[in-house]
Design an enzyme around this catalytic site. Structure first.
Site, PDB file in Angstrom:
ATOM      1  N   SER A  10       0.807  -1.218   0.000  1.00 18.06           N
ATOM      2  CA  SER A  10       0.000   0.000   0.000  1.00 18.06           C
ATOM      3  C   SER A  10       0.841   1.271   0.000  1.00 18.06           C
ATOM      4  O   SER A  10       0.497   2.252  -0.681  1.00 18.06           O
ATOM      5  CB  SER A  10      -0.945  -0.004   1.209  1.00 18.06           C
ATOM      6  N   THR A  11       1.947   1.283   0.736  1.00 14.53           N
ATOM      7  CA  THR A  11       2.775   2.490   0.785  1.00 14.53           C
ATOM      8  C   THR A  11       3.558   2.666  -0.509  1.00 14.53           C
ATOM      9  O   THR A  11       3.674   3.782  -1.027  1.00 14.53           O
ATOM     10  CB  THR A  11       3.728   2.439   1.987  1.00 14.53           C
TER      11      THR A  11
ATOM     12  N   LYS B  20       9.671  -7.548   6.454  1.00 10.75           N
ATOM     13  CA  LYS B  20       8.894  -7.342   5.243  1.00 10.75           C
ATOM     14  C   LYS B  20       8.341  -8.693   4.787  1.00 10.75           C
ATOM     15  O   LYS B  20       8.766  -9.732   5.261  1.00 10.75           O
ATOM     16  CB  LYS B  20       9.760  -6.722   4.132  1.00 10.75           C
TER      17      LYS B  20
ATOM     18  N   GLY C 276       4.730  -9.067   4.244  1.00 12.29           N
ATOM     19  CA  GLY C 276       3.300  -9.194   4.475  1.00 12.29           C
ATOM     20  C   GLY C 276       2.510  -9.349   3.189  1.00 12.29           C
ATOM     21  O   GLY C 276       1.469  -9.998   3.155  1.00 12.29           O
TER      22      GLY C 276
ATOM     23  N   GLU D 245      11.655  -8.289  -3.405  1.00 14.98           N
ATOM     24  CA  GLU D 245      11.914  -7.022  -2.721  1.00 14.98           C
ATOM     25  C   GLU D 245      13.331  -6.971  -2.172  1.00 14.98           C
ATOM     26  O   GLU D 245      14.000  -5.932  -2.251  1.00 14.98           O
ATOM     27  CB  GLU D 245      10.902  -6.819  -1.592  1.00 14.98           C
TER      28      GLU D 245
END
EC number: 5.3.1.6
Length: 232
Positions: free
Chosen positions: A33-34, A99, A101, A108
């Site tokens: 989302s970010t 990280k 989720g 990533e």
């Protein structure tokens, strides 16, 4: 605290990250989302004439980047990534992260460590005094013998390990692997744990990001706060 408030804090952090973006850069584009807020903000820069290329960490991100006018490099290219920008599920005072989720932790991490600078965007609720407790540690594992791998993780961490599911079926990463979420009360030494986990056969990657983050941008009710990592 409403979801609307948190979205506003994420958006403000994303807009602040634009200060690190220059014309002609290659950007690592995170997932979640970010990161979505950041990519949409990049779209305004591209529409105004800025030339950017990107490396995507997921199909979802690739779709959004394409809509935002960002040219993506091929997955098999050698990427000269100037800046990678992503979110995090937890950040401790030493800039260690959890990280994964969203299930894209492998890509990533590859992108984050390939970048000259890694910028992490969060809302203030993601800052914690220590990792664990309120968020499980995602660990990507191959499907072959995953129960044995999970048992080894349980023995090492003395924690509950749960296979992640989606719509009633095992969640599959874009690399075709599984994710097991490890519910730990507290991670006192993330570096030591990460090293120990990598000795377990079947583990592809962990959601512990150690010594990766260079800049932390935090959206808070009082405004945006920016921190820079200091390392020897």
């Amino acid at each position: 605290m409403s979801d609307t408030d948190l979205s506003a804090y994420k958006r403000s952090a994303a807009l602040t990250a634009l200060d690190y973006v220059k014309d002609g850069m290659v950007l690592g584009l995170g997932t979640g989302s970010t990161a979505k807020e950041f990519i949409m903000a990049l779209g305004t820069k591209v529409a105004a004439g800025m030339k950017l290329r990107g490396v995507s960490t997921s199909r979802e991100t690739a779709t959004l980047a394409d809509r935002s006018g960002i040219v993506l490099l091929d997955d098999n290219d050698h990427w000269p990534i100037d800046v990678a920008v992503d979110g995090a599920d937890q950040v401790d005072p030493s800039f260690n992260l959890i990280k994964g989720g969203g299930g894209a932790l492998l890509k990533e991490k590859i992108v984050a460590v390939s970048a000259k600078q890694f910028i992490v965007l969060i809302d203030y609720t993601k800052r914690v005094p220590f990792l664990g407790k309120t968020f499980p540690l995602p660990i990507e594992v191959i499907s072959f013998g995953w129960r044995n791998t999970a048992r080894a993780i349980e023995a090492l961490t003395r924690s509950r390990v749960v296979l992640r599911e989606q719509a009633g079926a095992p969640f599959r990463t874009e690399s075709g692997n599984l994710i097991v979420d490890t519910h730990m009360a507290r991670i006192d030494n993330p570096r030591e744990l990460d090293a120990a986990l990598h000795h377990i056969p079947g583990i592809v990657e962990t959601g512990l990001f150690i010594d990766c983050a260079d800049v932390l941008i935090v959206g808070t009710p009082q405004g945006v706060e920016t921190y820079h990592a200091t390392r020897p």
